[in-house]
Scaffold this motif. Sequence first.
Motif, PDB file in Angstrom:
ATOM      1  N   LEU A 103      39.251  47.348  29.484  1.00  0.00           N
ATOM      2  CA  LEU A 103      38.722  45.386  29.503  1.00  0.00           C
ATOM      3  C   LEU A 103      38.486  45.151  31.277  1.00  0.00           C
ATOM      4  O   LEU A 103      39.884  46.563  32.129  1.00  0.00           O
ATOM      5  CB  LEU A 103      40.255  44.776  28.776  1.00  0.00           C
ATOM      6  N   LEU A 118      38.624  42.464  34.445  1.00  0.00           N
ATOM      7  CA  LEU A 118      38.620  41.436  34.786  1.00  0.00           C
ATOM      8  C   LEU A 118      37.888  41.207  35.562  1.00  0.00           C
ATOM      9  O   LEU A 118      37.487  41.692  36.548  1.00  0.00           O
ATOM     10  CB  LEU A 118      40.019  40.973  36.367  1.00  0.00           C
ATOM     11  N   ARG A 119      37.129  39.944  36.448  1.00  0.00           N
ATOM     12  CA  ARG A 119      36.471  39.485  36.907  1.00  0.00           C
ATOM     13  C   ARG A 119      37.014  38.687  38.217  1.00  0.00           C
ATOM     14  O   ARG A 119      38.411  38.160  38.288  1.00  0.00           O
ATOM     15  CB  ARG A 119      35.802  38.160  36.627  1.00  0.00           C
ATOM     16  N   GLN A 161      39.685  36.162  38.821  1.00  0.00           N
ATOM     17  CA  GLN A 161      40.423  36.031  37.574  1.00  0.00           C
ATOM     18  C   GLN A 161      41.570  36.954  37.477  1.00  0.00           C
ATOM     19  O   GLN A 161      42.277  37.822  37.720  1.00  0.00           O
ATOM     20  CB  GLN A 161      39.594  36.731  36.856  1.00  0.00           C
ATOM     21  N   ASP A 173      42.170  46.143  38.220  1.00  0.00           N
ATOM     22  CA  ASP A 173      42.433  44.924  37.302  1.00  0.00           C
ATOM     23  C   ASP A 173      41.525  45.340  36.346  1.00  0.00           C
ATOM     24  O   ASP A 173      40.336  44.600  36.013  1.00  0.00           O
ATOM     25  CB  ASP A 173      40.703  44.362  38.206  1.00  0.00           C
ATOM     26  N   GLN A 174      41.839  46.982  35.988  1.00  0.00           N
ATOM     27  CA  GLN A 174      40.976  47.609  34.861  1.00  0.00           C
ATOM     28  C   GLN A 174      41.703  48.115  34.191  1.00  0.00           C
ATOM     29  O   GLN A 174      43.098  49.016  34.452  1.00  0.00           O
ATOM     30  CB  GLN A 174      39.533  48.474  35.328  1.00  0.00           C
ATOM     31  N   ALA A 197      40.974  37.862  25.453  1.00  0.00           N
ATOM     32  CA  ALA A 197      41.010  38.165  26.436  1.00  0.00           C
ATOM     33  C   ALA A 197      38.830  37.418  26.759  1.00  0.00           C
ATOM     34  O   ALA A 197      38.062  38.574  27.357  1.00  0.00           O
ATOM     35  CB  ALA A 197      40.759  38.933  27.934  1.00  0.00           C
ATOM     36  N   ALA A 225      36.914  38.016  30.624  1.00  0.00           N
ATOM     37  CA  ALA A 225      37.048  38.846  30.836  1.00  0.00           C
ATOM     38  C   ALA A 225      35.835  39.827  30.715  1.00  0.00           C
ATOM     39  O   ALA A 225      34.948  39.846  29.260  1.00  0.00           O
ATOM     40  CB  ALA A 225      38.500  39.943  30.586  1.00  0.00           C
ATOM     41  N   SER A 226      35.378  40.916  30.937  1.00  0.00           N
ATOM     42  CA  SER A 226      34.132  41.779  30.725  1.00  0.00           C
ATOM     43  C   SER A 226      34.863  42.756  29.576  1.00  0.00           C
ATOM     44  O   SER A 226      35.668  43.825  30.413  1.00  0.00           O
ATOM     45  CB  SER A 226      33.861  42.473  31.981  1.00  0.00           C
TER      46      SER A 226
END
Length: 183
Positions: free
Chosen positions: A36, A38-39, A42, A72-73, A94, A97-98
Amino acid sequence: MTDLTPITAFGAQTPRHATYGAITLTEECDLGLASLALRKGQEAATVFGMPLPAVGKLAQYGSTSAFWSAPDQWMIMGTGHGNSDFATMVQTEAPNASVTEQTDGFATVTVEAAPELLERMLSKLVNLPLAAIGAGCATRTGLHHMTVFLMRPSETALHVLVPRSYAGSLWHALETAALRANH
């Protein structure tokens, strides 16, 4: 259509399991994995009711856990979701999120032993202070020639996550250290 048979990271139809004295090694085949990220801008998400953990920490909630893997991962793990579309489940939690499916890209071996025996074994495998891999901690480190993630959900258990292509090398390293730690 070809009749395909699923196999484990070690090429078997059932998970690998062995006991060396008071140390047990078990291949975890039913673990779903998803990364996961975050962009930009975010805020950190809560996934499956669990806040995402800080650097070096392992978060656990029910059958789900997570550890920080990069800024952020996080890697999200779901026990019992090795044969499901775990990434879609995480994406639902989420949605902004990517999320990328990772289940088949990694092999996980759980090491179980009394705390002092587990720490003796770890001292033969990694060059880390024991506080970095205490209960509730997770870290990325080198183990022999491999990059691994170590997650310690309790004093008596350690999960070792490695790219699937290194499964055999990981088992050999863990087996050798387990045999030496018992003496």
